[in-house]
Each structure stands twice: as structure tokens, then as C-alpha cells.
Design a protein around this motif. Sequence first.
Motif, PDB file in Angstrom:
ATOM      1  N   ASP A 280       0.816  -1.173   0.045  1.00 17.23           N
ATOM      2  CA  ASP A 280       0.082   0.071  -0.066  1.00 17.23           C
ATOM      3  C   ASP A 280       0.870   1.059  -0.010  1.00 17.23           C
ATOM      4  OD1 ASP A 280      -2.505  -1.527   0.114  1.00 17.23           O
ATOM      5  OD2 ASP A 280      -2.460  -1.475   2.305  1.00 17.23           O
ATOM      6  N   LYS A 281       2.059   1.093   0.628  1.00 18.05           N
ATOM      7  CA  LYS A 281       2.743   2.357   0.719  1.00 18.05           C
ATOM      8  C   LYS A 281       3.783   2.536  -0.350  1.00 18.05           C
ATOM      9  CE  LYS A 281       6.081   4.720   4.072  1.00 18.05           C
ATOM     10  NZ  LYS A 281       6.724   4.488   5.579  1.00 18.05           N
ATOM     11  N   MET A 282       4.451   1.384  -0.905  1.00 19.33           N
ATOM     12  CA  MET A 282       5.516   1.671  -1.805  1.00 19.33           C
ATOM     13  C   MET A 282       4.843   1.239  -3.365  1.00 19.33           C
ATOM     14  SD  MET A 282       8.623  -0.083   0.429  1.00 19.33           S
ATOM     15  CE  MET A 282       9.603  -0.334  -1.072  1.00 19.33           C
ATOM     16  N   GLY A 283       3.840   0.813  -3.242  1.00 21.23           N
ATOM     17  CA  GLY A 283       3.319   0.266  -4.645  1.00 21.23           C
ATOM     18  C   GLY A 283       3.685  -1.232  -4.778  1.00 21.23           C
ATOM     19  N   ALA A 284       2.730  -1.758  -5.614  1.00 19.83           N
ATOM     20  CA  ALA A 284       2.819  -3.249  -5.995  1.00 19.83           C
ATOM     21  C   ALA A 284       4.164  -3.461  -6.894  1.00 19.83           C
ATOM     22  CB  ALA A 284       1.606  -3.876  -6.713  1.00 19.83           C
ATOM     23  N   LYS A 285       4.539  -2.749  -7.796  1.00 24.90           N
ATOM     24  CA  LYS A 285       5.446  -3.044  -8.747  1.00 24.90           C
ATOM     25  C   LYS A 285       6.860  -2.945  -7.860  1.00 24.90           C
ATOM     26  CE  LYS A 285       8.574  -0.321 -12.037  1.00 24.90           C
ATOM     27  NZ  LYS A 285       8.719   0.948 -12.733  1.00 24.90           N
ATOM     28  N   LYS A 286       7.282  -2.094  -7.015  1.00 27.48           N
ATOM     29  CA  LYS A 286       8.502  -2.032  -6.356  1.00 27.48           C
ATOM     30  C   LYS A 286       8.525  -3.403  -5.474  1.00 27.48           C
ATOM     31  CE  LYS A 286       9.715   2.923  -6.181  1.00 27.48           C
ATOM     32  NZ  LYS A 286       9.628   4.128  -5.237  1.00 27.48           N
ATOM     33  N   ASN A 287       7.255  -3.692  -4.908  1.00 33.23           N
ATOM     34  CA  ASN A 287       7.443  -4.905  -3.957  1.00 33.23           C
ATOM     35  C   ASN A 287       7.637  -5.996  -4.530  1.00 33.23           C
ATOM     36  OD1 ASN A 287       6.677  -4.157  -0.644  1.00 33.23           O
ATOM     37  ND2 ASN A 287       5.845  -2.775  -2.042  1.00 33.23           N
ATOM     38  N   LEU A 288       6.889  -6.176  -5.656  1.00 35.48           N
ATOM     39  CA  LEU A 288       7.169  -7.403  -6.733  1.00 35.48           C
ATOM     40  C   LEU A 288       8.565  -7.620  -7.040  1.00 35.48           C
ATOM     41  CD1 LEU A 288       5.894  -9.606  -8.283  1.00 35.48           C
ATOM     42  CD2 LEU A 288       5.604  -7.924 -10.424  1.00 35.48           C
ATOM     43  N   MET A 289       9.151  -6.695  -7.468  1.00 36.43           N
ATOM     44  CA  MET A 289      10.718  -6.590  -7.761  1.00 36.43           C
ATOM     45  C   MET A 289      11.544  -6.987  -6.396  1.00 36.43           C
ATOM     46  SD  MET A 289      10.319  -6.094 -10.885  1.00 36.43           S
ATOM     47  CE  MET A 289      11.879  -5.741 -11.809  1.00 36.43           C
ATOM     48  N   ILE A 290      11.237  -6.433  -5.391  1.00 33.21           N
ATOM     49  CA  ILE A 290      12.179  -6.336  -4.071  1.00 33.21           C
ATOM     50  C   ILE A 290      11.928  -8.105  -3.581  1.00 33.21           C
ATOM     51  CG2 ILE A 290      12.133  -6.167  -1.703  1.00 33.21           C
ATOM     52  CD1 ILE A 290      11.508  -3.274  -2.434  1.00 33.21           C
ATOM     53  N   PHE A 291      10.758  -8.439  -3.661  1.00 34.09           N
ATOM     54  CA  PHE A 291      10.522  -9.969  -3.000  1.00 34.09           C
ATOM     55  C   PHE A 291      10.697 -10.790  -3.796  1.00 34.09           C
ATOM     56  CE2 PHE A 291       8.191  -7.151  -0.041  1.00 34.09           C
ATOM     57  CZ  PHE A 291       8.312  -7.905   1.089  1.00 34.09           C
ATOM     58  N   LEU A 292      10.634 -10.635  -5.465  1.00 39.24           N
ATOM     59  CA  LEU A 292      11.307 -11.752  -6.234  1.00 39.24           C
ATOM     60  C   LEU A 292      12.880 -11.981  -6.148  1.00 39.24           C
ATOM     61  CD1 LEU A 292       9.561 -11.294  -9.807  1.00 39.24           C
ATOM     62  CD2 LEU A 292       9.966 -13.227  -8.631  1.00 39.24           C
ATOM     63  N   ILE A 293      13.532 -10.677  -5.980  1.00 40.84           N
ATOM     64  CA  ILE A 293      14.945 -10.991  -5.598  1.00 40.84           C
ATOM     65  C   ILE A 293      15.187 -11.689  -4.154  1.00 40.84           C
ATOM     66  CG2 ILE A 293      16.927  -9.465  -5.134  1.00 40.84           C
ATOM     67  CD1 ILE A 293      15.609  -7.421  -7.043  1.00 40.84           C
ATOM     68  N   LEU A 294      14.548 -11.262  -3.354  1.00 43.80           N
ATOM     69  CA  LEU A 294      14.723 -12.011  -2.026  1.00 43.80           C
ATOM     70  C   LEU A 294      14.281 -13.391  -2.362  1.00 43.80           C
ATOM     71  CD1 LEU A 294      14.818 -12.136   0.954  1.00 43.80           C
ATOM     72  CD2 LEU A 294      12.444 -11.666   1.198  1.00 43.80           C
ATOM     73  N   ALA A 295      13.315 -13.955  -2.907  1.00 43.95           N
ATOM     74  CA  ALA A 295      13.072 -15.341  -3.139  1.00 43.95           C
ATOM     75  C   ALA A 295      14.066 -16.013  -4.033  1.00 43.95           C
ATOM     76  CB  ALA A 295      11.806 -15.334  -4.054  1.00 43.95           C
ATOM     77  N   ILE A 296      14.698 -15.037  -4.941  1.00 46.19           N
ATOM     78  CA  ILE A 296      15.910 -15.861  -5.806  1.00 46.19           C
ATOM     79  C   ILE A 296      17.008 -15.905  -4.828  1.00 46.19           C
ATOM     80  CG2 ILE A 296      17.536 -15.312  -7.561  1.00 46.19           C
ATOM     81  CD1 ILE A 296      15.117 -13.663  -8.839  1.00 46.19           C
ATOM     82  N   VAL A 297      17.515 -15.206  -4.160  1.00 44.40           N
ATOM     83  CA  VAL A 297      18.660 -15.229  -3.313  1.00 44.40           C
ATOM     84  C   VAL A 297      18.332 -16.517  -2.247  1.00 44.40           C
ATOM     85  CG1 VAL A 297      20.036 -14.306  -1.510  1.00 44.40           C
ATOM     86  CG2 VAL A 297      19.246 -12.807  -3.530  1.00 44.40           C
ATOM     87  N   THR A 298      17.382 -16.395  -1.639  1.00 39.09           N
ATOM     88  CA  THR A 298      16.895 -17.519  -0.690  1.00 39.09           C
ATOM     89  C   THR A 298      17.074 -18.793  -1.364  1.00 39.09           C
ATOM     90  OG1 THR A 298      15.406 -15.960   0.400  1.00 39.09           O
ATOM     91  CG2 THR A 298      15.067 -18.285   0.974  1.00 39.09           C
ATOM     92  N   LEU A 299      16.483 -19.100  -2.592  1.00 31.30           N
ATOM     93  CA  LEU A 299      16.473 -20.222  -3.005  1.00 31.30           C
ATOM     94  C   LEU A 299      18.103 -20.899  -3.531  1.00 31.30           C
ATOM     95  CD1 LEU A 299      13.395 -19.805  -5.488  1.00 31.30           C
ATOM     96  CD2 LEU A 299      13.626 -21.442  -3.794  1.00 31.30           C
ATOM     97  N   PHE A 300      18.683 -19.811  -4.085  1.00 29.98           N
ATOM     98  CA  PHE A 300      20.099 -20.256  -4.222  1.00 29.98           C
ATOM     99  C   PHE A 300      21.249 -20.541  -3.182  1.00 29.98           C
ATOM    100  CE2 PHE A 300      19.704 -17.954  -8.581  1.00 29.98           C
ATOM    101  CZ  PHE A 300      19.653 -18.957  -9.016  1.00 29.98           C
ATOM    102  N   MET A 301      20.568 -19.867  -2.065  1.00 28.80           N
ATOM    103  CA  MET A 301      21.072 -20.195  -0.668  1.00 28.80           C
ATOM    104  C   MET A 301      20.812 -21.482  -0.127  1.00 28.80           C
ATOM    105  SD  MET A 301      21.206 -16.433   1.405  1.00 28.80           S
ATOM    106  CE  MET A 301      21.869 -17.004   2.849  1.00 28.80           C
ATOM    107  N   THR A 302      19.532 -21.648  -0.268  1.00 29.41           N
ATOM    108  CA  THR A 302      18.815 -23.078   0.171  1.00 29.41           C
ATOM    109  C   THR A 302      19.793 -24.112  -0.495  1.00 29.41           C
ATOM    110  OG1 THR A 302      16.651 -22.103   0.226  1.00 29.41           O
ATOM    111  CG2 THR A 302      17.143 -24.536   0.285  1.00 29.41           C
ATOM    112  N   SER A 303      20.179 -23.887  -1.647  1.00 26.62           N
ATOM    113  CA  SER A 303      21.086 -25.073  -2.339  1.00 26.62           C
ATOM    114  C   SER A 303      22.435 -25.197  -1.826  1.00 26.62           C
ATOM    115  CB  SER A 303      21.386 -24.997  -3.988  1.00 26.62           C
ATOM    116  OG  SER A 303      22.204 -23.693  -4.198  1.00 26.62           O
ATOM    117  N   LEU A 304      22.735 -24.432  -0.778  1.00 30.30           N
ATOM    118  CA  LEU A 304      24.453 -24.477  -0.275  1.00 30.30           C
ATOM    119  C   LEU A 304      24.181 -24.965   1.169  1.00 30.30           C
ATOM    120  CD1 LEU A 304      25.734 -21.233  -1.739  1.00 30.30           C
ATOM    121  CD2 LEU A 304      25.825 -23.637  -2.366  1.00 30.30           C
ATOM    122  N   ILE A 305      22.831 -25.336   1.823  1.00 27.39           N
ATOM    123  CA  ILE A 305      22.689 -25.517   3.053  1.00 27.39           C
ATOM    124  C   ILE A 305      23.486 -26.760   3.784  1.00 27.39           C
ATOM    125  CG2 ILE A 305      20.713 -24.488   3.319  1.00 27.39           C
ATOM    126  CD1 ILE A 305      19.133 -26.915   3.408  1.00 27.39           C
TER     127      ILE A 305
END
Length: 401
Positions: A280-305
Amino acid sequence: MLFGRDKIQWQKNFQVLWFGSMITELGNAMTLPFIVLYIDTLGNFTSSELNTLGALAFSLTYLAKAIVSPLWGRLADQKGRKLMCLRASGVMTLTIFLVGLSPNVWFLLFFRILQGAFSGYINNANALMSVEAPESMRGRVMSKLVTGSITGTLMGPLLGGVLATLVGYRGAFFVTSVLMATVFVTTLLGVKEDFVPVTKDKLQPLIPAMKQIGAGFFVALFVSLLAIQATTNAITPMVSLFVKQLLPSTEHLNLVTGFVSAAPGLATILMSGIAGRMIDKMGAKKNLMIFLILAIVTLFMTSLIQNVWQFASLRFVLGIADAALLPAIQILTVQMVPQSIFGRVFSYNQSAQSLGSVIGPMMAAGIANISGYRSIFIFTGMLEVIALICWIIYYQKSKVD
């Protein structure tokens, strides 16, 4: 609190649809964990046959949903989303009951296909609320609505296990059918939609309207939904096997597996309010990009656990990303798509998610057999990288702020 004491109609709609989404997903989560065991009671099958039939019972439902959803989307644009919620909950009441009556596995698979073909309560509930909720708090509303289905997902396996023990496998399906009948009644009586029916000859053509918006938007939209759903479901059938590999001993395997499986959903529930306020504060577009990047980083880190607690922690972080991704995509759809074709576009969204539910587990199984479980996270991470690239290309071409 999201709502005040004096509730207006959209708030009442939200409560009913949250309950309906919770019960719908609860029903799925109650019966899917033991469906292979139920199939085993319907004939004499080898282990490999049971694995195949179990996969078919899961995948065929989503495949049918993917194929049939566009037809229901057209009807939603003519008749409204409430009718689609009633259609889904009403027919699912019948098909789930018939699954419980199945005399053999072929009847079971047929009724599972029929269930998929007529399902769609959650997607239509999302579509209805994304239009009815006030624009200023749409992010919070959509994020909160997601917690309904997540709550059902978390509660379902536990309740299903209890029911299967108390009333048997068939009895669990009958109880689920009664719960879906409750959803039908509460939706019929409690939801009011501000929608003017449209005759078939006055229905706006879909393709010209989509061309006007631009193909890039829909490519990014559908790829994102497929990638997110594939990521959500890819590891699910094999999570216990991966946890077993990570644990030094199998003494608490079931308990730890349950904790790891619940971590993403728990994170989504806990973070939904914060994620909604960010949208609501930052807009859907910015949040989509931020959390897509967070998901990508998280998934690649998970492959190294190296241990199960790292796995659980990163699954929790992935759940935080999920709390924002789907609501952000739904809000972008509302902002970009005219009301006259809204139902059909949302139905294609549903088809993309259903394909993700089919492709994710199937590809993950093949990848795990070739190169191990860690490679699944690299694969799903790459899917979300592709989604991110699609959005970057779209925004660069369109210059949309």
C-alpha cells in the motif's frame, strides 16, 4: 485489526471469503497426504504403481483446472465472481463426496479430474476482493486473504490424520464434503458482489484488449505465477526425504519434517500484514521486484545448506517473500486489466498457477534423481530469475512507473 467494529459489505465479503478459502485449502490438505494410502485400499498395487497413481491423483486435478479455467473466466466476466465461487464450492462438495465412494482407482482419478475442472474458489475469491476492497488498503486486504488458504494448508494434514484415524479414509472425504457444503451456504448468504451481468454479445473481445495492454505484461504475469507456484510445490513431495538426508539421526524425523514444511506458511501468516502495508505504501511494482529478488537469493542459498536448521530458516524467509508476491501480482492485474476482461485474465492466472503445480513436482522429481535435492532449489531459483527478467524487460519497454 484490519477492520473496525461497524462492518461494511466489503468487510463482510472478506470474512466469508477468508473462511471459504481456509476451508477449501483445508480440505485439500486434509486428504492429499493419505490419498496414496487410500488408493492402496482400492486394489493390489506395487510400490511403483502406487507412486504413479498418487502423482496422477495430484497432477490430473491441477491439469484439468489449467485447461478449463479460461472457460470459467469468460463466464465470470458475464455473471460475476460470486457465482464462480458458488459453482466451485457446490461441485467440489459433490466430487469430494464421490471420491470417498470410489469403488476403484479409475473412478477416483475421474472424480479428481472433475474436481479440478470445477474448482477455483480461492482464485475467484481473490478476484472478487481485489475489486471490492478500497484501493488505499488493497495490499493489506489481499495479503490477509492469502492467510486464509495458508491457514488451511497448515491445519489440514493434522486434522486429516486425526479424521483418517477416527473415521477412516473414506470418512475423511465425507467430512471434507460437508465442510465444502458449509462454504457454499456461507458464500451464498454472506457475499454480495457489486456486479452488473453482461450478455454474451456485449462481452468485450479478449485478444484486442490484451494487445492494447501489451504482450510483455502478460508474459511476465503468467511466467511469474507459474514460477512461484512451481517453487512452492517442487520440494513438497520430497521434503521428508531431504530432511532425512540432512539429519544425523532419524529419531525425530516426523517432527522436524512437520516443522520445516510449516515454516513457509507460518512466515506468510506472520508477515502478511507488514507485506500488505508495504504494498500500500510503496506500490505493487516495487514490492514485486524486491520480493522476487529475495526469493531468488533465498533459493540459491538453500542449495548450499549444510543442516536442517538452515533449511528451515531459509524456508521461513521464502514464506516472507510469498506473503508479498501473490498479492502484489493480483494488485498489478487489477491496475492494468479493465473490468470487462478481468475474469478471463484471472482465469489465465489460475491456469498458469495450476501448470506450476504440475510442472514443479514433476521436474523436481527428475532433477532430484539425476543430481540430488539441492539442485531443485537451483532449478526453482532459475525459474524466478526468468520471471524477474520478464518484468525488467516489460518495464524497460513500457516505461511504466
